[in-house]
Design a protein around this motif. Structure first.
Motif, PDB file in Angstrom:
ATOM      1  N   PHE A 249       0.839  -1.200   0.000  1.00  0.00           N
ATOM      2  CA  PHE A 249       0.000   0.000   0.000  1.00  0.00           C
ATOM      3  C   PHE A 249       0.877   1.255   0.000  1.00  0.00           C
ATOM      4  N   GLU A 250       1.973   1.198   0.750  1.00  0.00           N
ATOM      5  CA  GLU A 250       2.897   2.341   0.784  1.00  0.00           C
ATOM      6  C   GLU A 250       3.483   2.606  -0.599  1.00  0.00           C
ATOM      7  N   LYS A 251       3.781   1.558  -1.351  1.00  0.00           N
ATOM      8  CA  LYS A 251       4.291   1.728  -2.713  1.00  0.00           C
ATOM      9  C   LYS A 251       3.205   2.288  -3.622  1.00  0.00           C
ATOM     10  N   PRO A 261       7.773   5.493 -11.436  1.00  0.00           N
ATOM     11  CA  PRO A 261       7.374   4.081 -11.514  1.00  0.00           C
ATOM     12  C   PRO A 261       8.169   3.219 -10.531  1.00  0.00           C
ATOM     13  N   ILE A 262       7.579   2.088 -10.167  1.00  0.00           N
ATOM     14  CA  ILE A 262       8.235   1.114  -9.285  1.00  0.00           C
ATOM     15  C   ILE A 262       8.189  -0.249  -9.970  1.00  0.00           C
ATOM     16  N   ASP A 263       9.328  -0.912 -10.023  1.00  0.00           N
ATOM     17  CA  ASP A 263       9.435  -2.263 -10.567  1.00  0.00           C
ATOM     18  C   ASP A 263      10.085  -3.124  -9.490  1.00  0.00           C
ATOM     19  N   HIS A 264       9.358  -4.127  -8.986  1.00  0.00           N
ATOM     20  CA  HIS A 264       9.891  -4.894  -7.850  1.00  0.00           C
ATOM     21  C   HIS A 264       9.336  -6.312  -7.864  1.00  0.00           C
ATOM     22  N   GLU A 265       9.974  -7.152  -7.059  1.00  0.00           N
ATOM     23  CA  GLU A 265       9.506  -8.511  -6.808  1.00  0.00           C
ATOM     24  C   GLU A 265       9.153  -8.632  -5.338  1.00  0.00           C
ATOM     25  N   CYS A 266       8.071  -9.359  -5.060  1.00  0.00           N
ATOM     26  CA  CYS A 266       7.650  -9.499  -3.663  1.00  0.00           C
ATOM     27  C   CYS A 266       7.028 -10.864  -3.455  1.00  0.00           C
ATOM     28  N   HIS A 278       6.114 -10.535  -9.632  1.00  0.00           N
ATOM     29  CA  HIS A 278       6.853  -9.404 -10.175  1.00  0.00           C
ATOM     30  C   HIS A 278       5.832  -8.345 -10.571  1.00  0.00           C
ATOM     31  N   GLN A 279       5.974  -7.118 -10.031  1.00  0.00           N
ATOM     32  CA  GLN A 279       4.994  -6.070 -10.249  1.00  0.00           C
ATOM     33  C   GLN A 279       5.670  -4.818 -10.812  1.00  0.00           C
ATOM     34  N   THR A 280       4.927  -4.167 -11.728  1.00  0.00           N
ATOM     35  CA  THR A 280       5.323  -2.868 -12.255  1.00  0.00           C
ATOM     36  C   THR A 280       4.194  -1.889 -11.977  1.00  0.00           C
ATOM     37  N   LEU A 281       4.488  -0.788 -11.261  1.00  0.00           N
ATOM     38  CA  LEU A 281       3.499   0.219 -10.894  1.00  0.00           C
ATOM     39  C   LEU A 281       3.825   1.515 -11.629  1.00  0.00           C
ATOM     40  N   GLY A 285      -3.317   9.269 -13.981  1.00  0.00           N
ATOM     41  CA  GLY A 285      -4.274  10.173 -13.360  1.00  0.00           C
ATOM     42  C   GLY A 285      -4.008  10.279 -11.874  1.00  0.00           C
ATOM     43  N   ASP A 286      -5.078  10.202 -11.091  1.00  0.00           N
ATOM     44  CA  ASP A 286      -4.931  10.200  -9.633  1.00  0.00           C
ATOM     45  C   ASP A 286      -4.981   8.751  -9.141  1.00  0.00           C
ATOM     46  N   GLY A 287      -4.090   7.957  -9.681  1.00  0.00           N
ATOM     47  CA  GLY A 287      -4.034   6.542  -9.323  1.00  0.00           C
ATOM     48  C   GLY A 287      -2.851   5.902 -10.022  1.00  0.00           C
ATOM     49  N   PHE A 288      -2.961   4.615 -10.307  1.00  0.00           N
ATOM     50  CA  PHE A 288      -1.840   3.929 -10.942  1.00  0.00           C
ATOM     51  C   PHE A 288      -2.343   2.689 -11.670  1.00  0.00           C
ATOM     52  N   VAL A 289      -1.509   2.213 -12.572  1.00  0.00           N
ATOM     53  CA  VAL A 289      -1.736   0.946 -13.278  1.00  0.00           C
ATOM     54  C   VAL A 289      -0.707  -0.050 -12.773  1.00  0.00           C
TER      55      VAL A 289
END
Length: 776
Positions: A249-251, A261-266, A278-281, A285-289
């Protein structure tokens, strides 16, 4: 009417009357002037109105041209249609060149739209309300345009519709853009739904102070909805509260607020999940994909790969040969200028030390002159493996080496074996063979050419001498048949066929009757082709080997002794090398593997017990195979229990659920066979049995060894798939076997047919005196 009196005869009272008439005339003139002034003013106003009307019409035409619109009026009483210039142009027609009608308009309308437009107009007339409709029209040039019409119904004082007025606008570009946008959205949707990964979009939920307190789903592709249902409109923290404790949620908040953008594994183990992702954020707009890929399988593979690497390292370090991996070093133009060490096994480290990351040419500059560097480059650039034997005397090396080189990414992997001792033995053997060949090369020689296009056979003078013919005698290929001895006519027929009907390289031995003599000729021919690969002619030589045969017959005993002595020397060297390798396997690698297994068995039980058990199993299998290989290299059973027991052990060791061995061994005890002959028989039987196991696909096999009066006979037979001896050339193993038997003065016979199994029969002479075993 009476005539008026003349002016002179009139009374004097006319002056008063004349004065009154002038005043009236002046008044009438003034009124006329006033009317004229009013008419002039009205005319000026009319001219101004006309000018304004013309300007207004011009502006209307310009506006219609710019906006791509036109207007119309339809008189419902008379049916008269009036188009503006813009509407004529919209249809691609010359303004006012014809009078439009409803029928003409329907003819220029897409048939699918006619009924809908008529229905809209009928409904507007019934309701006396404005109307709107879309219509696809065909221009004069055949082009289709998409239009929109807005109109109103005009009624008289009684409320009866008398006229339709409307504006038509060309919406083709907007329609095409809308269609393209719709298609683009559909393509995007299909693309996102076709991916195997999860794609989701979220919008921030903020409190009164503007702080992000949650996110709502605004999109989820098929990969998500098929597993977890439609989430659009739902809150993230209600559906997946674990994103808070996991830090996700913090990311989410970070990406939305910063746009970075954030690219990470969790590893996520909350709610319905227990996997690596593996996620790419990316902010939207006022949000993210968010793009999510389940990488659990990859993580497991990475762990397995790490285990495999450790096992590979242990395996490489157990090898007695040097195993190395190099990576190419390239210049700015991409040319290979050096190689850097990437991996060395234990044996290599003992020779080179710790050189990982170092340059090859720095430590071993001699590889350039020796050609090793160019070979490395060739393997990298072509991808073709290379195996060579080299004599290297640079740096810390001085000897013969066999090197196998294969491409590995942008580099090479090499295996290097020190073969100095073997090469020295081979060179000594080669020198002996050359001396033997030089002592046998005494013969007469002739050459010839056969032209395939004309059938002309041309001989040298030596050929005429071989056949005892006068130079210039007419020649035909059948001359070999004319002079061949009866027993060799099949050979002569093959030679004639190779010359006339099936031109090809050949090599034959043929006996000819020349006068009262019989000469033995060795024939060899080569087929010569042109640049296009078409056969041109055959070039051949005939060598008179009659005296050589006589010398061979006279010296057969001497040559057999030399061959046997040579064979014994080679075999003793091979067995000594096998004993050395077997000892290294048993006392070196075998002990190392066993010590490793003992250390592994002492480890405490952990949740990773299954991998440890698998490692222990692999080590046990390696120990077993090392022990078996050591025993195969040094047949201790032969020294302790003799040939018969050793041969029996071959059949027992190779029995499998799918292959059953039968054996018949009759050796006897007195006098015992020579040790080297026993070893030779054992090695031949072992090799033939291994070939049956590997290649025959048989279910039954037989091994027979029997000592007769002057011979020892070895036969191996199977019921496998067999082969066609006439179409299958001898492999390396069979050629080696034939050479070994020939050195012992024996014979080899191989019989087989496709689908009918195979049989190999070997007969070796026994040294005298030898008595065969008694038979029951």
């Amino acid at each position: 009417m009476e005539d008026a009196p003349p002016l002179a005869a009139r009374p004097d009272t006319s002056a008063l009357a004349s004065s009154a008439t002038l005043a009236q005339t002046q008044a009438a003139l003034a009124e006329t002037q006033a009317q004229l002034q009013a008419l002039l003013l009205e005319n000026q106003e009319l001219q101004a109105a006309r000018q304004e009307l013309a300007a207004s019409e011009a502006r209307l035409k310009a506006a219609e041209a710019v906006a791509g619109i036109g207007s119309y009026e339809l008189d419902l009483v008379s049916g008269a249609f009036h188009f503006s210039e813009g509407l004529y142009r919209l249809f691609g027609e010359v303004p006012y060149s014809f009078r439009p009608s409803l029928e003409w308009l329907d003819a220029r309308t897409n048939p699918q739209d006619v009924a809908a437009v008529r229905h809209t107009l009928d409904q507007a007339l019934a309701d006396r309300q404005p109307y709107h409709y879309s219509r696809r029209i065909r221009r004069a040039d055949g082009q289709w345009r998409f239009t929109e019409s807005h109109g109103q119904v005009v009624c008289n004082a009684a409320g009866v519709p008398i006229r339709l007025e409307g504006v038509v606008e060309d919406k083709t570009k907007e329609h095409e853009a809308a269609q393209e946008l719709f298609k683009a959205k559909e393509r995007l949707r299909i693309t996102l739904d076709s991916t195997l990964f999860v794609v989701q979009a979220f919008e921030a939920v903020r409190d009164e102070a503007g702080h992000i307190v949650d996110f709502t789903w605004v999109f989820a592709n098929k990969a998500w909805t098929e597993q977890y249902g439609e989430p659009v409109g739902k809150r993230v923290l209600e559906e997946n509260p674990g994103v808070v404790t996991s830090g996700l949620f913090e990311k989410f908040v970070q990406v939305t607020q910063t746009g970075v953008p954030i690219d990470h594994e969790c590893y996520y183990y909350h709610e319905q999940f227990d996997s690596w992702f593996h996620q790419t954020l990316v902010k939207m707009g006022d949000g993210f994909v968010m793009h999510t890929e389940d990488i659990s399988a990859r993580k497991q593979a990475e762990q397995a790969l790490q285990t495999s690497r450790e096992l590979l390292r242990a395996t490489l370090d157990s090898s007695p040969n040097m195993v190395q991996v190099f990576e190419a070093v390239r210049d700015a133009q991409g040319e290979i200028v050096d190689f850097a060490w990437v991996l060395n096994n234990r044996v290599s480290e003992e020779s080179y030390g710790d050189v990982i990351g170092h340059r090859l040419l720095t430590h071993n500059p001699g590889v350039v002159e020796a050609g090793i560097f160019d070979t490395f480059k060739q393997v990298v650039e072509t991808g073709r493996p290379n195996q060579q034997e080299r004599h290297y005397t640079g740096e810390q090396f001085d000897g013969w080496f066999h090197q196998s080189i294969v491409k590995l990414h942008d580099g090479v992997a090499t295996t290097t074996v020190d073969i100095t001792e073997r090469k020295q033995a081979e060179q000594e053997l080669l020198q002996n063979l050359r001396l033997l060949e030089q002592s046998e090369q005494v013969a007469d020689l002739g050459s010839w050419v056969y032209e395939l296009a004309t059938g002309e056979l041309r001989w040298s003078a030596g050929m005429y001498r071989l056949f005892g013919l006068a130079p210039g005698t007419a020649l035909q290929p059948t001359i070999y048949l004319d002079h061949a001895v009866a027993d060799d006519r099949p050979v002569a027929e093959r030679v004639v066929q190779a010359l006339t009907t099936a031109p090809a390289d050949f090599e034959e031995t043929l006996r000819l009757r020349v006068g009262q003599q019989v000469r033995t000729l060795r024939l060899k021919a080569v087929l010569v082709r042109d640049a296009a690969g078409q056969p041109l002619h055959l070039l051949g030589v005939d060598l008179d080997i009659s005296r050589v045969h006589k010398l061979e017959a006279d010296n057969l005993r001497l040559r057999l002794r030399q061959q046997q002595a040579l064979f014994e020397a080679v075999q003793e060297a091979q067995e000594e090398e096998r004993r050395r390798i077997a000892e290294s396997l048993h006392n070196g690698i075998g002990q190392l593997l066993y010590a490793t297994k003992l250390h592994l068995d002492r480890l405490p039980n952990t949740p990773e017990l299954a991998p440890r058990q698998e490692a222990a199993r692999l080590l046990s299998e390696a120990i077993r195979q090392t022990r078996e290989l050591s025993h195969e290299l040094t047949p201790a059973l032969l020294e302790e229990f003799g040939l018969e027991a050793t041969l029996l052990s071959i059949g027992r060791s190779l029995n499998t659920p799918t292959l059953r061995w039968h054996y018949h061994i009759v050796i006897g005890e007195e006098p015992p066979l020579p040790g080297l002959l026993q070893l030779a028989v054992y090695r031949m039987a072992q090799e033939l049995a291994q070939n049956v196991l590997k290649h025959a696909h048989a279910t039954e096999a037989t091994l027979e060894v029997e000592v007769l009066a002057s011979w020892i006979v070895l036969r191996v037979e199977d019921n496998g798939r067999g082969f066609d001896p006439t179409r299958t050339s001898d492999g390396l193993g069979l050629r080696t076997l034939r050479s070994r038997v020939a050195l012992l003065g024996g014979e080899v016979h191989v019989a087989s047919a496709p689908g009918q199994g195979a049989q190999c029969f070997i007969r070796l002479p026994l040294p005298s005196p030898h008595t065969p075993p008694a038979r029951a």
